[in-house]
Motif scaffolding. Structure first.
Motif, PDB file in Angstrom:
ATOM      1  N   GLY A 168      -1.202   3.014 -13.586  1.00 13.57           N
ATOM      2  CA  GLY A 168      -1.360   2.917 -15.030  1.00 13.57           C
ATOM      3  C   GLY A 168      -0.847   1.635 -15.654  1.00 13.57           C
ATOM      4  N   ALA A 169      -0.724   0.556 -14.862  1.00 15.45           N
ATOM      5  CA  ALA A 169      -0.287  -0.712 -15.440  1.00 15.45           C
ATOM      6  C   ALA A 169      -1.418  -1.334 -16.263  1.00 15.45           C
ATOM      7  CB  ALA A 169       0.138  -1.672 -14.338  1.00 15.45           C
ATOM      8  N   GLN A 170      -1.045  -2.026 -17.334  1.00 13.38           N
ATOM      9  CA  GLN A 170      -2.068  -2.657 -18.153  1.00 13.38           C
ATOM     10  C   GLN A 170      -2.640  -3.871 -17.426  1.00 13.38           C
ATOM     11  OE1 GLN A 170       0.975  -3.622 -20.749  1.00 13.38           O
ATOM     12  NE2 GLN A 170       0.422  -2.151 -22.353  1.00 13.38           N
TER      13      GLN A 170
ATOM     14  N   GLU B 163      -4.504  -4.795  -7.208  1.00 14.74           N
ATOM     15  CA  GLU B 163      -5.303  -4.479  -8.395  1.00 14.74           C
ATOM     16  C   GLU B 163      -5.484  -2.973  -8.507  1.00 14.74           C
ATOM     17  OE1 GLU B 163      -8.473  -7.826  -9.570  1.00 14.74           O
ATOM     18  OE2 GLU B 163      -9.377  -5.896  -9.063  1.00 14.74           O
ATOM     19  N   ASN B 164      -5.900  -2.392  -7.374  1.00 11.53           N
ATOM     20  CA  ASN B 164      -6.162  -0.961  -7.321  1.00 11.53           C
ATOM     21  C   ASN B 164      -4.881  -0.177  -7.594  1.00 11.53           C
ATOM     22  OD1 ASN B 164      -6.010   1.492  -5.192  1.00 11.53           O
ATOM     23  ND2 ASN B 164      -8.077   1.382  -6.068  1.00 11.53           N
ATOM     24  N   GLY B 165      -3.801  -0.556  -6.904  1.00 17.24           N
ATOM     25  CA  GLY B 165      -2.547   0.184  -7.038  1.00 17.24           C
ATOM     26  C   GLY B 165      -1.983   0.101  -8.448  1.00 17.24           C
ATOM     27  N   LEU B 166      -2.006  -1.086  -9.025  1.00 16.68           N
ATOM     28  CA  LEU B 166      -1.482  -1.248 -10.378  1.00 16.68           C
ATOM     29  C   LEU B 166      -2.305  -0.423 -11.354  1.00 16.68           C
ATOM     30  CD1 LEU B 166      -0.777  -5.080 -10.279  1.00 16.68           C
ATOM     31  CD2 LEU B 166       0.937  -3.292 -10.566  1.00 16.68           C
TER      32      LEU B 166
ATOM     33  N   TYR C 160       0.838  -1.198   0.000  1.00  8.41           N
ATOM     34  CA  TYR C 160       0.000   0.000   0.000  1.00  8.41           C
ATOM     35  C   TYR C 160       0.876   1.252   0.000  1.00  8.41           C
ATOM     36  CZ  TYR C 160      -3.745   3.189   1.263  1.00  8.41           C
ATOM     37  OH  TYR C 160      -4.642   4.219   1.275  1.00  8.41           O
ATOM     38  N   ILE C 161       1.872   1.286   0.891  1.00  7.66           N
ATOM     39  CA  ILE C 161       2.745   2.456   0.992  1.00  7.66           C
ATOM     40  C   ILE C 161       3.556   2.618  -0.296  1.00  7.66           C
ATOM     41  CG2 ILE C 161       4.762   3.399   2.203  1.00  7.66           C
ATOM     42  CD1 ILE C 161       3.531   2.300   4.781  1.00  7.66           C
ATOM     43  N   ALA C 162       4.026   1.502  -0.843  1.00  8.47           N
ATOM     44  CA  ALA C 162       4.805   1.579  -2.077  1.00  8.47           C
ATOM     45  C   ALA C 162       3.996   2.230  -3.197  1.00  8.47           C
ATOM     46  CB  ALA C 162       5.265   0.188  -2.488  1.00  8.47           C
ATOM     47  N   PHE C 163       2.750   1.790  -3.376  1.00 11.85           N
ATOM     48  CA  PHE C 163       1.904   2.388  -4.416  1.00 11.85           C
ATOM     49  C   PHE C 163       1.628   3.845  -4.099  1.00 11.85           C
ATOM     50  CE2 PHE C 163       0.454  -2.028  -5.492  1.00 11.85           C
ATOM     51  CZ  PHE C 163       0.979  -2.007  -6.762  1.00 11.85           C
ATOM     52  N   GLY C 164       1.414   4.138  -2.796  1.00 14.28           N
ATOM     53  CA  GLY C 164       1.103   5.512  -2.366  1.00 14.28           C
ATOM     54  C   GLY C 164       2.242   6.452  -2.693  1.00 14.28           C
ATOM     55  N   ILE C 165       3.474   5.959  -2.578  1.00  7.61           N
ATOM     56  CA  ILE C 165       4.624   6.818  -2.880  1.00  7.61           C
ATOM     57  C   ILE C 165       4.670   7.113  -4.378  1.00  7.61           C
ATOM     58  CG2 ILE C 165       7.156   6.878  -2.948  1.00  7.61           C
ATOM     59  CD1 ILE C 165       7.034   5.316  -0.242  1.00  7.61           C
ATOM     60  N   ILE C 166       4.368   6.128  -5.195  1.00  6.37           N
ATOM     61  CA  ILE C 166       4.364   6.337  -6.653  1.00  6.37           C
ATOM     62  C   ILE C 166       3.221   7.261  -7.050  1.00  6.37           C
ATOM     63  CG2 ILE C 166       4.199   5.224  -8.914  1.00  6.37           C
ATOM     64  CD1 ILE C 166       5.313   2.680  -7.565  1.00  6.37           C
ATOM     65  N   ASN C 167       2.045   7.007  -6.485  1.00  8.69           N
ATOM     66  CA  ASN C 167       0.884   7.835  -6.812  1.00  8.69           C
ATOM     67  C   ASN C 167       0.094   8.161  -5.544  1.00  8.69           C
ATOM     68  OD1 ASN C 167      -1.440   9.019  -7.689  1.00  8.69           O
ATOM     69  ND2 ASN C 167      -1.905   7.469  -9.260  1.00  8.69           N
TER      70      ASN C 167
ATOM     71  N   ALA D  39      -7.427 -10.912   1.003  1.00  6.74           N
ATOM     72  CA  ALA D  39      -8.344 -10.190   0.120  1.00  6.74           C
ATOM     73  C   ALA D  39      -7.891  -8.750  -0.036  1.00  6.74           C
ATOM     74  CB  ALA D  39      -9.766 -10.247   0.678  1.00  6.74           C
ATOM     75  N   ALA D  40      -7.407  -8.151   1.066  1.00  7.55           N
ATOM     76  CA  ALA D  40      -6.953  -6.759   1.018  1.00  7.55           C
ATOM     77  C   ALA D  40      -5.706  -6.634   0.144  1.00  7.55           C
ATOM     78  CB  ALA D  40      -6.659  -6.252   2.433  1.00  7.55           C
ATOM     79  N   VAL D  41      -4.777  -7.589   0.286  1.00  7.63           N
ATOM     80  CA  VAL D  41      -3.566  -7.572  -0.541  1.00  7.63           C
ATOM     81  C   VAL D  41      -3.959  -7.626  -2.018  1.00  7.63           C
ATOM     82  CG1 VAL D  41      -1.576  -8.943  -1.275  1.00  7.63           C
ATOM     83  CG2 VAL D  41      -2.006  -8.584   1.155  1.00  7.63           C
ATOM     84  N   TRP D  42      -4.819  -8.548  -2.318  1.00  8.60           N
ATOM     85  CA  TRP D  42      -5.286  -8.751  -3.696  1.00  8.60           C
ATOM     86  C   TRP D  42      -5.857  -7.458  -4.271  1.00  8.60           C
ATOM     87  CZ3 TRP D  42      -5.206 -13.001  -6.824  1.00  8.60           C
ATOM     88  CH2 TRP D  42      -6.042 -12.994  -7.925  1.00  8.60           C
ATOM     89  N   GLN D  43      -6.779  -6.855  -3.513  1.00 13.85           N
ATOM     90  CA  GLN D  43      -7.469  -5.674  -4.015  1.00 13.85           C
ATOM     91  C   GLN D  43      -6.540  -4.478  -4.085  1.00 13.85           C
ATOM     92  OE1 GLN D  43     -10.395  -5.843  -5.438  1.00 13.85           O
ATOM     93  NE2 GLN D  43      -9.800  -3.795  -6.087  1.00 13.85           N
ATOM     94  N   THR D  44      -5.632  -4.368  -3.104  1.00  7.77           N
ATOM     95  CA  THR D  44      -4.682  -3.251  -3.123  1.00  7.77           C
ATOM     96  C   THR D  44      -3.771  -3.349  -4.342  1.00  7.77           C
ATOM     97  OG1 THR D  44      -4.717  -3.288  -0.734  1.00  7.77           O
ATOM     98  CG2 THR D  44      -2.959  -2.027  -1.752  1.00  7.77           C
TER      99      THR D  44
END
Lengths: 501, 344
Positions: B302-304, B295-298, B31-38, B288-293
């Protein structure tokens, strides 16, 4: 004059805590059938596993066909010409006779299997032994006796000249036994040496040339079969005083608690009748495979019954599954703790609570934590289970402590009949004595105790009455004070006449 | 001799807690990793969306975890969800009151649960095959109920107002600032968490997953326990189907496709062993949270879609791989430890 093809001298083998073989000597000549006799645990199988390379000996010398061998392994033993026909047949049921015979050393032409030549060779070996089998037939479709013959043919196809047969007749009918004996005669004529392990003393006379007797991991004697009587053999097999001390408590025999009438369940449970009374422990003696475990399973509702009544406190109870039995007040501590006794991935607490959830839960099925903790702690203390806490996985306990969990989970509830199936197998002496004390406590409380054990001294030391089984039937009953090992062993080997003389 | 460990230690020592905590730790890192990117990932609206879309996976994961813990698998989950969406939507387009529609749908889904229980628990079919069969059956029913086509908007049958109420209850509405979908999932999570950890049925589920023979000999009914587990799974699938129906405002024949596998992933990432006997629902929640995070983060960076699938696939394998390594490591280390203790 036949030559000595196997010579074992001063063989020793220890397992942690047990000296399984203690300076054992063993000889085998070509063209003879040697019976290797002894009680359960005498070391027969261990000795044969040393010979076939499954176990490495600690001490002693091993000479096969005149050549000394250091460490053997199964592959080397096979190359040397030693083959073992196991009690449980090791066959790939979905493959054909020829495929099984050449498993692991298939003949090939290029990269393709050469089925034709394998089948031809299989056929010629089968013909040599006068076994009427199609090499293309699937092994799983054959009766057990024929499968066994495929094993023998397979052994011969690897040029085995020392054949070890471990209880080869236990699953055969009279006709099939005759066939097997005929093949053994063929093998003898070809100069093979055969080691024949069997508990069925009566059948020895048809094939055996010499006998070697073992007891408690030691070599006792060997002699020509014609110079000895069966009674003498039994005396050699037993031949010891009971050394261990068994705590026995005197109890007034009370009223009848439990009765089994005409119980039938498959081949190993036939017309079983017996009763259990308050204040006594009834021992069930017999050889392995006598049908005692099957009887306990039929009573407890694990395996289906074909007929018979179970009567508890004068009333017939219908037992269709273990749940019915437990609710009626009959419990079973099973023989194989890893397979039937424990959920090894779960904690001790879960294991002890599992059969007792009926009274550990409130009426909505919610677990009463306090009551559960109390019951578990009490069980752990009463049975002196050595563990830092009850949250540990059952798999991490030692064998003796695992066994205490298997027994302890049943003692947490009030029962009328407690069945112990080999409760002391593979545990140390101190833990054994604790189990005996537990059984005595139950006896004092007026609970009927059924105690299945293959260790004769233990049965004679703890049980008040001994019922002996053989081949799925009860062959006799002895009071503890009248029982001798000779009497028990003679009842335990009372097979029905199977051999057409 | 039985020293009571302190409460925190006790909770940490709970079976399966290790896997769950690992998954939570992974969740925070991701979550934090994605948050830092976006940084938008950290926004309130995104968290809301995250919780809502996670809810479906949580429910599916609960159902599949129950089955995995018994040592079985349920491949029919996604199809039952689709069947649920189609049956409820068809009924509502016909003007059936939403509550009646929900009850009828639930009954139909539970029939599949009972069927799975009988096939696996009574007739001993391999669960993979048995539920593969019911998977096709349920999907077939989803197609048939409305004559091989998606339904019209449910508003066409029960009116706009009722359709909005239905949609709000399951998907669009929020209570205390959080979408109702999440509240539904969390409420069911609490119920099923308790059922698994605090009741007789739960204990039986662990027992048959750990050693079915020992469980039988302890008086556990394998049929009843297996059936209860499949009923939980069917119930959760049914709720997910209703959520999908509420979200779309109609019934889609392909709804819930592949969800059974998302359920396996959620459970396994959270430390539920596919071999049975171990795992806790807290782990499934984290999974479930890891999975959704992910998906959401990617998505947010902007990942395909292809990349998303690929990353998620790797994560599942790595999670199980770590579990296996840790477990084997623990086994191998043990004798060495006692050996060292002896020489000291």
């Amino acid at each position: 004059m036949s030559e000595t093809i196997v010579s074992m001298r001063g063989i020793c083998k220890s397992f942690p805590g047990v000296k399984a073989l203690d300076h054992v000597d063993f000889d085998l000549r070509s063209g003879e059938v040697m019976a290797l006799l002894g009680e359960n645990g005498a070391g027969k199988s261990t000795l044969m596993k040393v010979l076939s390379g499954v176990y490495q000996r600690d001490e002693g010398t091993l000479e096969i066909f005149g050549k000394q061998y250091g460490d053997l392994n199964p592959k080397l033993a096979q190359e040397v010409g030693v083959a073992i026909i196991h009690q449980e047949l090791n066959m790939c049921k979905h493959l054909s006779v020829a495929e099984n015979m050449f498993l692991g050393r298939e003949k090939r032409r290029g990269i393709r299997l050469d089925n034709a030549s394998m089948e031809a060779e299989a056929k010629s070996i089968l013909n040599e032994l006068k076994i009427d089998l199609d090499p293309k037939q699937v092994v799983g479709e054959l009766p057990v006796s024929k499968q066994q013959m495929v094993e023998i043919a397979k052994a011969l196809s690897t040029n085995a000249r020392v054949l070890i047969m471990d209880e080869p007749t236990s699953a055969l009918t009279a006709r099939e036994i005759d066939d097997l004996f005929r093949i053994i005669q063929e093998l003898k004529a070809k100069g093979c040496g055969i080691v024949y392990i069997s508990h069925r003393l009566e059948e020895l006379q048809h094939i055996v040339d010499r006998v070697t007797i073992m007891r408690d991991g030691q070599y006792i004697t060997s002699m020509d079969f014609k110079d000895v009587t069966l009674d003498e053999i039994i005396a050699y097999m037993v031949g010891r005083e009971i050394k261990e001390k068994f705590p026995r408590v005197a109890c007034e025999k009370g009223k009848k608690v439990f009765e089994v009438r005409g119980l039938n369940a498959g081949r190993m449970v036939r017309d079983i009748d017996f009763s259990l009374y308050e204040g006594e422990i009834v021992g069930f003696a017999g050889l392995m495979g006598a049908g005692r475990t099957e009887t306990t399973r039929a009573i407890f509702g694990v395996d289906p019954k074909e007929g018979g009544q179970i009567i508890l406190d004068g009333r017939e109870v219908a037992i269709r599954n273990p749940k019915d039995a437990i609710q009626a007040g009959i419990v079973l501590a099973p023989e194989d703790r890893k397979k039937d006794g424990l959920c090894t991935k779960l904690s001790i607490r879960h294991n002890i609570a599992l059969p007792n959830l009926d009274f550990l839960c409130n009426r909505f099925g919610m677990i009463r934590w306090g009551k559960e903790a109390e019951t578990c702690d009490k069980t752990v203390q009463n049975l002196k289970i050595k563990t830092p806490n009850v949250e540990i996985n059952a798999a991490n306990l030692s064998g003796g402590n695992q066994q205490k969990v298997v027994v302890g989970k049943w003692l947490a509830r009030n029962s009328r009949v407690v069945i112990f199936d080999e409760p002391t197998r593979g545990i140390d002496v101190a833990a054994k004595v604790e189990i005996y004390h537990l059984m005595n406590d139950l006896k004092k409380q007026g609970i009927a105790v059924m105690f299945v054990s293959s260790e004769m001294p233990e049965v004679m030391g703890i049980a008040d009455r001994i019922i002996v089984m053989c081949d799925g039937r009860i062959t006799g009953e002895l009071m503890a004070e009248d029982a001798t090992q000779e009497k028990i062993l003679s009842l335990a080997t009372q097979f029905e006449k199977k051999i057409a003389v | 001799m039985n020293t009571k460990p302190n409460p925190i230690k006790r909770i940490l020592n709970t079976r399966g807690m290790g896997g769950a905590l690992t998954a939570f730790a992974g969740l925070i890192v991701i979550y934090i990793a994605f948050g830092i990117i976006n940084p938008t990932v950290f926004s309130g609206q995104n968290i809301m969306n995250l919780l809502r879309s996670m809810s479906k996976y949580l429910l599916i994961g609960i159902g599949q975890s129950y089955i995995l813990i018994t040592g079985n698998i349920d491949l029919s989950i996604g199809s039952v969800a689709g069947m649920s969406a189609m049956i409820s939507a068809t009924l509502m387009t016909m003007g059936v009151h939403p509550i009646a529609a929900i009850l009828i749908t639930l009954a139909c889904c539970l029939v599949i649960g009972v069927l799975n229980g009988l096939l696996v628990g009574k007739w001993q079919l391999p669960p993979f095959i048995a539920t593969l069969g019911t998977m096709f059956v349920a999907r077939g029913v989803a197609y048939i109920v409305n004559g091989n086509r998606n339904t019209d908007a449910i508003a066409s049958g029960i009116g706009k107002e009722a359709a909005d109420t239905f949609g709000n209850f399951f998907y669009y509405g929020s209570t205390l600032g959080i979408y109702n979908t999440f509240w539904i999932a969390i409420a069911l999570f609490v119920v099923f968490f308790f059922l698994l950890s605090g009741t007789r049925t739960g204990r039986h589920i662990y027992a048959i997953g750990s050693n079915v023979d020992a469980a039988k000999l302890s008086g556990v009914s394998v049929l009843a326990t297996t059936t209860k587990a499949y009923l939980v799974s069917a119930f959760c699938s049914c709720v997910v189907g209703l959520i999908l129906c509420g979200q779309a405002g109609m019934g889609n024949m392909e709804a819930g496709n592949m969800y059974e596998m998302y359920g396996v992933a959620a459970g396994v990432i959270g430390g539920v062993s596919p071999l049975g006997g171990t795992g806790i629902l807290l782990g499934t929640l984290a999974g479930a949270a890891v999975w959704q995070t992910l998906e959401n983060g990617l998505n947010m960076i902007g990942a395909q879609v292809g990349i998303q699938r690929l990353v998620i696939g790797i994560i599942v394998v790595v999670a199980v791989f770590l579990d296996v390594v840790v477990r084997n490591g623990a086994h191998k280390k043990k004798p060495a430890k006692t050996g060292a203790a002896k020489t000291n």
